[in-house]
Motif scaffolding. Sequence first.
Motif, PDB file in Angstrom:
ATOM      1  N   TYR A 159       5.220   2.437  -6.439  1.00  0.00           N
ATOM      2  CA  TYR A 159       4.285   3.176  -5.905  1.00  0.00           C
ATOM      3  C   TYR A 159       3.454   2.453  -5.637  1.00  0.00           C
ATOM      4  CZ  TYR A 159       5.222   6.563 -10.484  1.00  0.00           C
ATOM      5  OH  TYR A 159       5.772   7.729 -10.728  1.00  0.00           O
ATOM      6  N   TYR A 160       2.143   3.307  -5.138  1.00  0.00           N
ATOM      7  CA  TYR A 160       1.374   2.750  -3.659  1.00  0.00           C
ATOM      8  C   TYR A 160      -0.218   2.971  -4.961  1.00  0.00           C
ATOM      9  CZ  TYR A 160       5.063   3.218  -0.834  1.00  0.00           C
ATOM     10  OH  TYR A 160       6.428   3.066  -0.006  1.00  0.00           O
ATOM     11  N   GLN A 161      -0.689   1.555  -5.096  1.00  0.00           N
ATOM     12  CA  GLN A 161      -1.788   1.671  -5.080  1.00  0.00           C
ATOM     13  C   GLN A 161      -3.020   1.484  -3.477  1.00  0.00           C
ATOM     14  OE1 GLN A 161      -3.508  -0.904  -7.911  1.00  0.00           O
ATOM     15  NE2 GLN A 161      -5.027   0.513  -9.131  1.00  0.00           N
ATOM     16  N   VAL A 162      -4.136   2.256  -3.565  1.00  0.00           N
ATOM     17  CA  VAL A 162      -4.260   2.210  -2.372  1.00  0.00           C
ATOM     18  C   VAL A 162      -5.373   0.624  -2.147  1.00  0.00           C
ATOM     19  CG1 VAL A 162      -6.797   3.461  -3.210  1.00  0.00           C
ATOM     20  CG2 VAL A 162      -5.836   3.852  -0.239  1.00  0.00           C
ATOM     21  N   GLN A 163      -5.615   0.373  -0.910  1.00  0.00           N
ATOM     22  CA  GLN A 163      -6.592  -0.238  -0.692  1.00  0.00           C
ATOM     23  C   GLN A 163      -8.335   0.205  -0.289  1.00  0.00           C
ATOM     24  OE1 GLN A 163      -4.487  -3.508   0.319  1.00  0.00           O
ATOM     25  NE2 GLN A 163      -4.625  -4.517  -1.641  1.00  0.00           N
ATOM     26  N   MET A 164      -9.161  -0.272  -0.098  1.00  0.00           N
ATOM     27  CA  MET A 164     -10.158   0.126   0.329  1.00  0.00           C
ATOM     28  C   MET A 164     -11.342  -0.527   0.399  1.00  0.00           C
ATOM     29  SD  MET A 164     -10.765   3.591  -0.711  1.00  0.00           S
ATOM     30  CE  MET A 164      -9.737   5.373  -0.659  1.00  0.00           C
ATOM     31  N   ARG A 190     -12.730   3.352   3.012  1.00  0.00           N
ATOM     32  CA  ARG A 190     -12.009   3.372   3.835  1.00  0.00           C
ATOM     33  C   ARG A 190      -9.860   3.084   3.836  1.00  0.00           C
ATOM     34  NH1 ARG A 190     -14.432   2.591   9.833  1.00  0.00           N
ATOM     35  NH2 ARG A 190     -14.583   0.669   8.990  1.00  0.00           N
ATOM     36  N   PRO A 191      -9.580   3.994   3.313  1.00  0.00           N
ATOM     37  CA  PRO A 191      -8.062   3.283   3.139  1.00  0.00           C
ATOM     38  C   PRO A 191      -8.177   2.655   3.990  1.00  0.00           C
ATOM     39  CG  PRO A 191      -7.772   5.246   3.462  1.00  0.00           C
ATOM     40  CD  PRO A 191      -9.462   5.100   4.483  1.00  0.00           C
ATOM     41  N   LEU A 230      -2.508   8.572  10.895  1.00  0.00           N
ATOM     42  CA  LEU A 230      -3.822   8.236   9.855  1.00  0.00           C
ATOM     43  C   LEU A 230      -3.081   6.744   9.250  1.00  0.00           C
ATOM     44  CD1 LEU A 230      -5.353   9.477   7.428  1.00  0.00           C
ATOM     45  CD2 LEU A 230      -3.369  10.961   6.213  1.00  0.00           C
ATOM     46  N   THR A 231      -1.533   6.404   9.184  1.00  0.00           N
ATOM     47  CA  THR A 231      -0.998   5.649   8.364  1.00  0.00           C
ATOM     48  C   THR A 231      -0.491   4.699   9.317  1.00  0.00           C
ATOM     49  OG1 THR A 231       1.778   6.648   8.163  1.00  0.00           O
ATOM     50  CG2 THR A 231       0.256   7.138   6.607  1.00  0.00           C
ATOM     51  N   ARG A 232      -0.406   4.368  10.354  1.00  0.00           N
ATOM     52  CA  ARG A 232       0.178   3.720  11.501  1.00  0.00           C
ATOM     53  C   ARG A 232      -0.356   2.159  10.874  1.00  0.00           C
ATOM     54  NH1 ARG A 232      -1.120   5.494  17.370  1.00  0.00           N
ATOM     55  NH2 ARG A 232       0.590   6.899  16.801  1.00  0.00           N
ATOM     56  N   LYS A 256      -4.628  11.597   2.883  1.00  0.00           N
ATOM     57  CA  LYS A 256      -4.990  13.168   3.728  1.00  0.00           C
ATOM     58  C   LYS A 256      -6.625  13.638   3.210  1.00  0.00           C
ATOM     59  CE  LYS A 256      -0.497  14.373   4.972  1.00  0.00           C
ATOM     60  NZ  LYS A 256       1.018  15.067   4.533  1.00  0.00           N
ATOM     61  N   GLY A 257      -6.335  13.432   1.839  1.00  0.00           N
ATOM     62  CA  GLY A 257      -7.925  14.024   1.266  1.00  0.00           C
ATOM     63  C   GLY A 257      -9.136  12.802   1.226  1.00  0.00           C
ATOM     64  N   GLN A 258      -8.706  11.682   1.386  1.00  0.00           N
ATOM     65  CA  GLN A 258      -9.744  10.662   1.780  1.00  0.00           C
ATOM     66  C   GLN A 258     -10.133  11.421   3.693  1.00  0.00           C
ATOM     67  OE1 GLN A 258     -10.679   8.454   0.048  1.00  0.00           O
ATOM     68  NE2 GLN A 258      -9.473   8.515  -1.492  1.00  0.00           N
TER      69      GLN A 258
END
Lengths: 727, 384
Positions: free
Chosen positions: A493-498, A503-504, A559-561, A725-727
């Motif tokens: 599972y992935y929990q975002v860090q901002m 900004r993630p 986006l994820t690079r 993508k929603g961010q």
Amino acid sequence: MGRDDVLPVLYDLVVTIGSEISVKPLLTRTLQRLLYHTSFSAGFICLDVSPCEHEGGVVEVHLDAAVGDFDLIGEIGKPIHLPCALICRSAGREDEQAALLSALRCTQTQYKAYLRLPIDQCGVIVLLAAEIPETDLPLTTMLQPVLSHLAKAIVLCRSNDASTSVLVKQRDMLEQVFESSYSSVMITDDQGNIIEVNPAFTRITGYTLEEVRGRNPHCMASGRHDKQFYREMWSDITEAGHWEGEIWNRRKDGEVFPSWLSINQIRDKSGKLLHYVGTSSDITKRKEAEAQIHQLAFYDHLTQLPNRRLLVERLQQAFSVGTRSGQHGAVLFLDLDNFKTLNDTKGHDTGDQLLVEVAKRLDACVREGDTVARLGGDEFVVILESLSTTSDEAAAQADMVAEKIRDELSRPYQLSNHIHYSTPSIGVVLFRGNLQSLDDVLKYADTAMYQAKTAGRNTIRFYDPVMQAAIEARAELEEDLRHALERDQLRLYYQVQMDSRRRPFGAEVLLRWIHPERGLIPPAKFIPLAEETGLIVPIGLWVLQTACAQLRLWQSKELTRDLTLAVNVSAKQFRRPDFVKQVQRTLVESGARPALLKLELTESIVLENVEDTISKMRELKLLGVSFSMDDFGTGYSSLQYLKRLPLDQIKIDQSFVRDIASDPNDAAIVQTIIAMSEVMGLLVIAEGVETEEQREFLDLRGCHAFQGYLFGKPVPLEEFEVQLKGQ
Amino acid sequence: MSKASMMCYLPGIEAGEIDKKLAEMQALYPKLGVCALLPEAEKDKVAVLQAACKGCQVPIVGGIFPALVQDGHFRTGGVWLLFFREMPYFRLYEDLPTGAAEAEQIAEKVSADIRAQIDHTPDMTLFMLFDAMVPNIGTLLDNLYLHLANRVHYAGANAGSETFQPMPCLFDNERVIRNGVLLLLLTRHKGAILEHGYHTNPHTSYATSTNGNCISQIDWQPAFKVYQDLVREHYGEEVTRENFYQYGVHFPFGIVRANHHVVVRIPVMLAEDGSLFCVGEVPPNSVLTLLKAPTVRMVETLHNLTEGLKSLNGDVSDAELLLFYCAGRRLHLGIEMATTELEAFSGLTQASKVAGALSLGEIGGSTVHGYPLFHNATLVAARW
């Protein structure tokens, strides 16, 4: 010698001949007496003379006896060639025969006269003299009857020699067997008094034949056997003629020793008892070996306490006794608190010292008949027997002993050169008869002990069925976890860090176990289990590989690079000598950019072996991998080490973040952590950020990276990517 | 340089004197050896001799006898030191066995020891000193003869106490033993001459039952009864149980050998059953004769000895001679006559010295290279 002396001479010769039973002395004594009576000085006898072929020739003979001449004596038994004229003719008495007698090659005396006396068909006697002794007796005819008598005696003596030789060989063989036998042999007369012993008897008992001859073997009795033992032994010997068994006897030096003894009666043909023969071997060494084997098989080498095998036997016995008596028994399962720490910090020798001392104290706490056993490690089991028939009383009795044990084991220990303090956790289970199985009783005691540990150590707990069920469930979970990887039940599972501007910039990967029956199993439930069982190593590697593979996949998307992924590393995983290579290989194999991989270490990992940690971190840093200190602030957080560690980031633990707005203490701690990070040039991230208030507080104080529900829960990849993508 | 005497009589046994003599002789003969003869009264001085010889590293052997013979005298004090230029082979055997089989074994062992020493030297004498208490000397000699036969001459005497009480009486450098034998193998020695001079009685009887030195029956009758009859018949004397001990030494038995030689056996003890015990064994079926002591012909004895010595060794005048004189003979003849016999021996042989001892039995060959026999009542003479 006159004619009156003829009969006495013949009488003497006949008596001499009749007195001998062997050929050699027969011939020698007869020759001696003939020389005595005839005054010839020397003589010889040849038996089995071959007939002469030529009148003037020689014949090969053997000298069977010679008396009075040193040279002839030296020729006894050897072949010698003598003139037929001397050997083969009829009886005769000749003088002036120096030339003929020179064939004898005698050097001491020059013989000139001889008297030849043929012994029927057997051989010939030749008497020799330098001068022919004077006599008016017709020696040749007078001695004829004696010579016939001698011929018959020779036949008889030869026959006797032959049979004696066989008997002697047999006797020698038996004697050799008797003498060289490794087993002790003792022969008594029909009254049981010793008449003969062999060297092995002396070697084993210390008694020589002279010391025991005429004595009864009972003189070696050890006193270990009662009268009944000997009554049965003699009953067997009398009725069956034989007894065999183990017996303890006493050596001359007083030492009592075990032997395996066989007693036989020896009877003659008419059945008359002649002897008793006792054959025995010293089985001291065998007994010692058996005892050693028994010790090794049933006792713990370190503490000399019964081991698990003997414990099981004793427990079975206790069950049997309980079944008959209706009394309760109890099993106390002990484990020393923090024993591992002692072993790790002071070494195994010190740990062993403690175990030995604990064993002694335990032994002193129980009654005779109770059992103290060591199962292994720091686990001990005590079996108490013959407790009350009512469970309440039995429980009270067991509790009393358990308390006593706890008190005793909690006293300080003097180990080598330091004082050590230890406490036990004790689990107790009662049993009565065979109401419960042996395995169950042990299992319940183990469970209770765990319960005691959970309850804060240095505690006594009686077995609780509810707790038992929980433990069993845990065991089942462990079994399932072993198959979770191969069954593809684990997920990341992935929990975002901002950052401050929401900004993630990355995520922390978190492990989830989706069980087909139990559903989603929370990490708090299975991660510690994986740590304990070591399954964390393969699981940790899978996490790393999966995260790196994901980084590689993300590289193709804008986006994820640049997203980083934080991966938690467990202590067991990090401590593996090949950990650096493992990460390196994973990076190479996946093709992920190392700079995007962030390994999260806990303080406990770092502090366990600082040098090794620094070394590994530096190597990985060279690859481009970065590090984050997880749960910072919860442990000792030694600044000294922190300074030396090539860290990139410090993660403020969620426990501080939770009350950051309301608890001034937590606020102060967080502020300090942030300030310290600045000083040390480290990034800082706060986890567990759930409210805007918390975020603002942190942001204001210099923490610009966040992770928490405020930004997003840990979610599966697909959801995470949607979230991005929603961010 | 005049030839040194090889015989030395010291009237007192003092360490200093012995040391001096040993040093003197050792200077002449570095491999010196000693055979010492001691009288019974000086038996405690063996240790002095052993210590002196040990100090000089001189091998010593010897025996203790009832008295010593010094030229024409019997001596009860002092010591004879009989020297060897080089100590010959010697062995001291202790506690000789009395059983027949064991006696054969020891004789075989002794013979093997001797045989190992025998080389090509033509004349060798096996000189033997037995403890007189050994009961089977005759048997041991028989067995030795079966092995060594005519290769050696046999000579010797018995040591011990005249009271026939057991006493350690043979010694070497370290030991003083009893019930044994001292053997010396003398090289270039022609043996000894042995004579008793008793006249035989033409009447003979047969020892029909004997065991060692005990005669149970003579002519199938109790031995003592026959002895009484013979003494009464031939000499008109009445021997009773009471006076037997006075008569025995004067009326000994003679064992008649095939060559008419007679071996003297003095009866010394009478048993309850009429058996007679002699000094020395009496072989079964021996031809016995009764000897009468007064008929000892002293002159003939001395003549035979002197002539015998000459035939063995050539001229013996000025030679040093060894002489063993039987204690039983002296008892029978009386000291005065025995001393006269000694003086006459010295005179007749013209020996420069006569050294020897009063012995309790003697050993000699029946002929030259002859059968070794154990005798009583004889004189044994040899050149030293």
